[in-house]
Design a protein around this motif. Structure first.
Motif, mmCIF file in Angstrom:
data_model
loop_
_atom_site.group_PDB
_atom_site.id
_atom_site.type_symbol
_atom_site.label_atom_id
_atom_site.label_comp_id
_atom_site.label_asym_id
_atom_site.label_seq_id
_atom_site.Cartn_x
_atom_site.Cartn_y
_atom_site.Cartn_z
ATOM 1 N N GLY A 40 -27.842 0.266 6.650
ATOM 2 C CA GLY A 40 -28.210 -0.531 7.814
ATOM 3 C C GLY A 40 -29.586 -1.153 7.672
ATOM 4 O O GLY A 40 -29.792 -2.325 8.019
ATOM 5 N N GLY A 41 -30.529 -0.382 7.160
ATOM 6 C CA GLY A 41 -31.871 -0.915 6.933
ATOM 7 C C GLY A 41 -31.872 -2.031 5.908
ATOM 8 O O GLY A 41 -32.489 -3.082 6.114
ATOM 9 N N ALA A 42 -31.161 -1.815 4.813
ATOM 10 C CA ALA A 42 -31.084 -2.846 3.780
ATOM 11 C C ALA A 42 -30.369 -4.084 4.302
ATOM 12 O O ALA A 42 -30.793 -5.221 4.046
ATOM 13 N N ALA A 43 -29.294 -3.883 5.053
ATOM 14 C CA ALA A 43 -28.512 -5.014 5.563
ATOM 15 C C ALA A 43 -29.314 -5.860 6.536
ATOM 16 O O ALA A 43 -29.088 -7.070 6.648
ATOM 17 N N SER A 44 -30.253 -5.249 7.216
ATOM 18 C CA SER A 44 -31.045 -6.004 8.195
ATOM 19 C C SER A 44 -31.938 -7.043 7.524
ATOM 20 O O SER A 44 -32.400 -7.964 8.183
ATOM 21 N N THR B 288 -18.601 -10.402 6.802
ATOM 22 C CA THR B 288 -19.350 -10.161 5.566
ATOM 23 C C THR B 288 -20.028 -8.799 5.622
ATOM 24 O O THR B 288 -20.046 -8.061 4.639
ATOM 25 N N LEU B 289 -20.574 -8.457 6.783
ATOM 26 C CA LEU B 289 -21.209 -7.149 6.966
ATOM 27 C C LEU B 289 -20.200 -6.026 6.768
ATOM 28 O O LEU B 289 -20.463 -5.054 6.047
ATOM 29 N N ILE B 290 -19.030 -6.145 7.367
ATOM 30 C CA ILE B 290 -17.995 -5.115 7.232
ATOM 31 C C ILE B 290 -17.536 -5.015 5.778
ATOM 32 O O ILE B 290 -17.385 -3.920 5.231
ATOM 33 N N GLY B 291 -17.341 -6.155 5.129
ATOM 34 C CA GLY B 291 -16.934 -6.148 3.717
ATOM 35 C C GLY B 291 -17.985 -5.515 2.828
ATOM 36 O O GLY B 291 -17.672 -4.710 1.942
ATOM 37 N N ALA B 292 -19.246 -5.866 3.069
ATOM 38 C CA ALA B 292 -20.326 -5.295 2.261
ATOM 39 C C ALA B 292 -20.445 -3.793 2.481
ATOM 40 O O ALA B 292 -20.669 -3.026 1.531
ATOM 41 N N ALA B 293 -20.275 -3.358 3.725
ATOM 42 C CA ALA B 293 -20.340 -1.922 4.010
ATOM 43 C C ALA B 293 -19.171 -1.186 3.353
ATOM 44 O O ALA B 293 -19.332 -0.063 2.864
ATOM 45 N N SER B 294 -18.009 -1.814 3.310
ATOM 46 C CA SER B 294 -16.847 -1.207 2.636
ATOM 47 C C SER B 294 -17.122 -1.054 1.146
ATOM 48 O O SER B 294 -16.821 -0.009 0.548
ATOM 49 N N VAL B 295 -17.697 -2.077 0.549
ATOM 50 C CA VAL B 295 -18.076 -2.010 -0.871
ATOM 51 C C VAL B 295 -19.132 -0.927 -1.068
ATOM 52 O O VAL B 295 -19.089 -0.175 -2.046
ATOM 53 N N PHE B 296 -20.070 -0.822 -0.128
ATOM 54 C CA PHE B 296 -21.084 0.228 -0.178
ATOM 55 C C PHE B 296 -20.426 1.605 -0.187
ATOM 56 O O PHE B 296 -20.827 2.496 -0.952
ATOM 57 N N ALA C 56 -15.957 1.806 8.506
ATOM 58 C CA ALA C 56 -16.369 2.238 9.842
ATOM 59 C C ALA C 56 -17.851 1.952 10.068
ATOM 60 O O ALA C 56 -18.253 1.508 11.154
ATOM 61 N N LEU C 57 -18.671 2.174 9.055
ATOM 62 C CA LEU C 57 -20.094 1.869 9.147
ATOM 63 C C LEU C 57 -20.298 0.380 9.407
ATOM 64 O O LEU C 57 -21.070 -0.005 10.292
ATOM 65 N N GLY C 58 -19.602 -0.453 8.652
ATOM 66 C CA GLY C 58 -19.720 -1.895 8.848
ATOM 67 C C GLY C 58 -19.280 -2.321 10.233
ATOM 68 O O GLY C 58 -19.926 -3.164 10.868
ATOM 69 N N MET C 59 -18.204 -1.740 10.722
ATOM 70 C CA MET C 59 -17.726 -2.078 12.068
ATOM 71 C C MET C 59 -18.727 -1.636 13.132
ATOM 72 O O MET C 59 -18.962 -2.348 14.111
ATOM 73 N N SER D 60 -20.686 -4.259 15.481
ATOM 74 C CA SER D 60 -20.547 -4.186 16.938
ATOM 75 C C SER D 60 -21.896 -4.225 17.643
ATOM 76 O O SER D 60 -21.981 -4.567 18.808
ATOM 77 N N ARG D 61 -22.942 -3.901 16.922
ATOM 78 C CA ARG D 61 -24.283 -3.891 17.488
ATOM 79 C C ARG D 61 -24.957 -5.240 17.402
ATOM 80 O O ARG D 61 -25.991 -5.448 18.014
ATOM 81 N N GLU D 62 -24.374 -6.155 16.638
ATOM 82 C CA GLU D 62 -24.921 -7.508 16.520
ATOM 83 C C GLU D 62 -24.536 -8.314 17.745
ATOM 84 O O GLU D 62 -23.421 -8.211 18.243
#
Length: 136
Positions: free
Chosen positions: A62-66, A77-85, A123-126, A130-132
């Protein structure tokens, strides 16, 4: 729970995954098939470890994604990147860290671990999406 149910289905003990997780802190006495540390100790320790580690990994992502504009601007893109993470986390955990420090995890079915980590990432990406405030 997913791992525990699968462990029961494939003939391992239902609590074996918790024993493996607890052994990260408690040592090999928590490991199946003949643990020397009881479930009354193993279960709470394993649950704490299993909450703290994903929380730390999620905070790191989350910190890096910000700081990545594309991830702040697009929920998909956020959900996809988190899934790859999540998948990358599985690769590091089970092919780098486990062989060196916690070899008992290598007895766990790789496909089950892959699915669990991919689900974590998604789930992390979602959750982060959801917070955006922006809609895509």
């Amino acid at each position: 729970m997913f791992e525990m149910v699968v462990a029961g289905i494939v003939g391992q003990g239902f609590f074996d995954p918790l024993g493996m997780i607890g052994a990260i802190v408690l040592g090999q006495g928590a490991l199946p098939p003949r643990p020397t540390i009881g479930l009354a100790t193993v279960v709470p320790v394993a649950l704490i470890v299993h909450v703290v580690l994903p929380a730390a990994y999620g905070a790191i992502f989350g910190g890096a994604a910000s700081f990545v504009g594309a991830l702040r601007e697009s929920r998909s893109t956020l959900i996809g990147a988190a899934s790859v993470f999540g998948v990358a986390l599985w690769l590091v955990n089970f092919y780098v860290i486990a062989p060196a420090l916690f070899p008992w995890f290598l007895t766990s079915p790789a496909l089950v671990q892959l699915l669990a980590h991919a689900f974590f990432g998604t789930a992390l990406g979602m959750l982060l999406a959801s917070r955006e405030g922006d809609e895509e």
